[in-house]
Design a protein around this motif. Structure first.
Motif, PDB file in Angstrom:
ATOM      1  N   GLN A 131      39.962  22.889  23.326  1.00 56.74           N
ATOM      2  CA  GLN A 131      39.646  21.717  24.135  1.00 56.74           C
ATOM      3  C   GLN A 131      40.919  20.937  24.472  1.00 56.74           C
ATOM      4  OE1 GLN A 131      36.328  19.434  22.427  1.00 56.74           O
ATOM      5  NE2 GLN A 131      35.750  21.291  21.332  1.00 56.74           N
ATOM      6  N   ALA A 132      41.821  20.828  23.508  1.00 58.70           N
ATOM      7  CA  ALA A 132      43.075  20.102  23.732  1.00 58.70           C
ATOM      8  C   ALA A 132      43.946  20.813  24.761  1.00 58.70           C
ATOM      9  CB  ALA A 132      43.828  19.939  22.414  1.00 58.70           C
ATOM     10  N   VAL A 133      44.022  22.140  24.689  1.00 56.77           N
ATOM     11  CA  VAL A 133      44.808  22.904  25.668  1.00 56.77           C
ATOM     12  C   VAL A 133      44.266  22.656  27.074  1.00 56.77           C
ATOM     13  CG1 VAL A 133      45.351  25.231  26.501  1.00 56.77           C
ATOM     14  CG2 VAL A 133      45.586  24.695  24.068  1.00 56.77           C
ATOM     15  N   LEU A 134      42.953  22.730  27.217  1.00 57.22           N
ATOM     16  CA  LEU A 134      42.360  22.521  28.537  1.00 57.22           C
ATOM     17  C   LEU A 134      42.602  21.102  29.045  1.00 57.22           C
ATOM     18  CD1 LEU A 134      39.079  24.559  28.007  1.00 57.22           C
ATOM     19  CD2 LEU A 134      41.054  25.198  29.417  1.00 57.22           C
ATOM     20  N   ALA A 135      42.457  20.115  28.170  1.00 58.46           N
ATOM     21  CA  ALA A 135      42.706  18.728  28.578  1.00 58.46           C
ATOM     22  C   ALA A 135      44.161  18.525  28.996  1.00 58.46           C
ATOM     23  CB  ALA A 135      42.342  17.777  27.443  1.00 58.46           C
ATOM     24  N   ARG A 136      45.091  19.097  28.233  1.00 57.77           N
ATOM     25  CA  ARG A 136      46.524  18.940  28.549  1.00 57.77           C
ATOM     26  C   ARG A 136      46.909  19.621  29.851  1.00 57.77           C
ATOM     27  NH1 ARG A 136      47.319  19.656  22.770  1.00 57.77           N
ATOM     28  NH2 ARG A 136      47.648  21.866  23.133  1.00 57.77           N
ATOM     29  N   THR A 137      46.135  20.613  30.273  1.00 60.00           N
ATOM     30  CA  THR A 137      46.485  21.348  31.487  1.00 60.00           C
ATOM     31  C   THR A 137      45.614  20.955  32.681  1.00 60.00           C
ATOM     32  OG1 THR A 137      45.113  23.203  30.716  1.00 60.00           O
ATOM     33  CG2 THR A 137      47.489  23.318  30.265  1.00 60.00           C
ATOM     34  N   GLY A 138      44.977  19.791  32.601  1.00 59.23           N
ATOM     35  CA  GLY A 138      44.311  19.235  33.769  1.00 59.23           C
ATOM     36  C   GLY A 138      42.858  19.617  33.981  1.00 59.23           C
ATOM     37  N   PHE A 139      42.234  20.242  32.995  1.00 55.08           N
ATOM     38  CA  PHE A 139      40.814  20.579  33.107  1.00 55.08           C
ATOM     39  C   PHE A 139      39.971  19.382  32.675  1.00 55.08           C
ATOM     40  CE2 PHE A 139      42.684  24.717  33.173  1.00 55.08           C
ATOM     41  CZ  PHE A 139      41.791  25.542  33.840  1.00 55.08           C
ATOM     42  N   THR A 140      38.825  19.219  33.307  1.00 54.66           N
ATOM     43  CA  THR A 140      37.890  18.155  32.923  1.00 54.66           C
ATOM     44  C   THR A 140      36.542  18.779  32.579  1.00 54.66           C
ATOM     45  OG1 THR A 140      37.268  17.810  35.235  1.00 54.66           O
ATOM     46  CG2 THR A 140      39.015  16.407  34.350  1.00 54.66           C
ATOM     47  N   VAL A 141      35.835  18.115  31.694  1.00 53.77           N
ATOM     48  CA  VAL A 141      34.513  18.592  31.272  1.00 53.77           C
ATOM     49  C   VAL A 141      33.519  18.352  32.394  1.00 53.77           C
ATOM     50  CG1 VAL A 141      32.640  18.276  29.609  1.00 53.77           C
ATOM     51  CG2 VAL A 141      35.020  18.149  28.841  1.00 53.77           C
ATOM     52  N   THR A 142      32.737  19.399  32.696  1.00 53.12           N
ATOM     53  CA  THR A 142      31.736  19.285  33.772  1.00 53.12           C
ATOM     54  C   THR A 142      30.315  19.537  33.275  1.00 53.12           C
ATOM     55  OG1 THR A 142      32.046  21.615  34.384  1.00 53.12           O
ATOM     56  CG2 THR A 142      33.380  19.968  35.555  1.00 53.12           C
ATOM     57  N   GLY A 143      30.154  19.926  32.023  1.00 55.71           N
ATOM     58  CA  GLY A 143      28.812  20.182  31.520  1.00 55.71           C
ATOM     59  C   GLY A 143      28.839  20.806  30.135  1.00 55.71           C
ATOM     60  N   GLU A 144      27.668  21.191  29.680  1.00 58.49           N
ATOM     61  CA  GLU A 144      27.510  21.801  28.365  1.00 58.49           C
ATOM     62  C   GLU A 144      26.795  23.134  28.497  1.00 58.49           C
ATOM     63  OE1 GLU A 144      25.385  19.017  25.958  1.00 58.49           O
ATOM     64  OE2 GLU A 144      26.994  17.528  26.011  1.00 58.49           O
ATOM     65  N   THR A 145      27.047  24.037  27.564  1.00 59.61           N
ATOM     66  CA  THR A 145      26.402  25.346  27.536  1.00 59.61           C
ATOM     67  C   THR A 145      26.476  25.869  26.112  1.00 59.61           C
ATOM     68  OG1 THR A 145      26.328  27.515  28.621  1.00 59.61           O
ATOM     69  CG2 THR A 145      28.517  26.615  28.163  1.00 59.61           C
ATOM     70  N   SER A 146      26.295  27.141  25.939  1.00 58.49           N
ATOM     71  CA  SER A 146      26.513  27.760  24.630  1.00 58.49           C
ATOM     72  C   SER A 146      27.121  29.129  24.841  1.00 58.49           C
ATOM     73  CB  SER A 146      25.208  27.862  23.837  1.00 58.49           C
ATOM     74  OG  SER A 146      24.315  28.731  24.492  1.00 58.49           O
ATOM     75  N   ILE A 147      27.869  29.568  23.848  1.00 59.29           N
ATOM     76  CA  ILE A 147      28.513  30.884  23.874  1.00 59.29           C
ATOM     77  C   ILE A 147      28.096  31.595  22.600  1.00 59.29           C
ATOM     78  CG2 ILE A 147      30.686  32.155  23.965  1.00 59.29           C
ATOM     79  CD1 ILE A 147      31.967  29.570  25.082  1.00 59.29           C
ATOM     80  N   GLY A 148      27.329  32.647  22.738  1.00 59.50           N
ATOM     81  CA  GLY A 148      26.891  33.376  21.554  1.00 59.50           C
ATOM     82  C   GLY A 148      26.162  32.489  20.560  1.00 59.50           C
ATOM     83  N   GLY A 149      25.396  31.526  21.060  1.00 58.20           N
ATOM     84  CA  GLY A 149      24.656  30.624  20.194  1.00 58.20           C
ATOM     85  C   GLY A 149      25.435  29.416  19.696  1.00 58.20           C
ATOM     86  N   ARG A 150      26.713  29.326  20.044  1.00 59.39           N
ATOM     87  CA  ARG A 150      27.549  28.195  19.640  1.00 59.39           C
ATOM     88  C   ARG A 150      27.636  27.195  20.789  1.00 59.39           C
ATOM     89  NH1 ARG A 150      32.877  31.239  18.284  1.00 59.39           N
ATOM     90  NH2 ARG A 150      33.666  29.194  17.743  1.00 59.39           N
ATOM     91  N   PRO A 151      27.396  25.901  20.521  1.00 64.10           N
ATOM     92  CA  PRO A 151      27.508  24.893  21.586  1.00 64.10           C
ATOM     93  C   PRO A 151      28.922  24.893  22.179  1.00 64.10           C
ATOM     94  CG  PRO A 151      26.567  23.941  19.585  1.00 64.10           C
ATOM     95  CD  PRO A 151      27.060  25.315  19.226  1.00 64.10           C
TER      96      PRO A 151
END
Length: 199
Positions: A131-151
């Motif tokens: 999450q920190a890598v994405l935030a530092r590189t200009g990504f913003t949160v747009t929603g929620e989902t799950s990956i393999g049962g993990r939020p």
């Protein structure tokens, strides 16, 4: 200084060694690729290069100044000016800013060389490093989902000089990702940088 190179046929040996060296490390937080991944690596590598040649994906390796392969950054499922970002960094390079630097370089390639309008990404809630890598590189949160049962959180980044638009990730894509590409298949971020892919 890090170098990001587009995946080539001659990267195969170094990439296989990287995956073998970090297999147990990656498996601590994402599903193991399985023995078949390693036994059929040459075939998989050729298939990735074919996908890249068709413009469906853009694969990259991350190299140190000494030429050691320490990570991967991939753009997959290229369509309608967007692609999904994924990355993974090996244990020896984790926590040193490698993922952030490599992701930023690939974002520039995506805009300038691949002419993409934006990128999407995923990170599980139990993965603050990603999450920190994405935030530092200009990504913003747009929603929620799950990956393999993990939020998990959905992210997006508009690329400079490209028209802004919103992307809705179809539920079938998220469901398919969880089943067909377990949590690092396109190489998203779990170790200072695996977000949710595994090619």
């Amino acid at each position: 200084m890090l170098t990001v190179q587009r995946l080539r046929a001659d990267h195969a040996d170094a990439l296989l060694a990287f995956e073998r060296e970090n297999r147990a490390y990656f498996a601590r937080s994402v599903p193991d690729r399985g023995d078949a991944y390693f036994s059929r690596f040459a075939d998989r590598h050729r298939a990735l290069l074919a996908e890249q040649e068709e413009g469906l994906c853009h694969f990259h390796v991350v190299l140190t100044e000494q030429g050691d392969l320490v990570g991967r950054v991939n753009l997959v499922d290229v369509a309608a000016g967007f692609a999904e970002l994924g990355y993974r960094v090996g244990e020896r390079a984790a926590g040193k800013g490698v993922a952030t630097a490599a992701v930023e370089q690939v974002c520039h390639l995506a805009a300038d060389d691949y002419r993409l309008a934006g990128l999407t990404a995923l990170a599980t809630l139990d993965n603050p490093a990603s999450q920190a890598v994405l935030a530092r590189t200009g990504f913003t949160v747009t929603g929620e989902t799950s990956i393999g049962g993990r939020p998990a959180l959905l992210y997006q980044r508009q690329l400079a000089g490209r028209p802004a638009r919103s992307v809705v990730v179809p539920e079938r894509v998220v469901a398919g990702r969880a089943q067909d590409r377990p949590a690092d298949d396109v190489d998203h971020a779990e170790h200072d940088g695996e977000v949710a892919q595994q090619r």
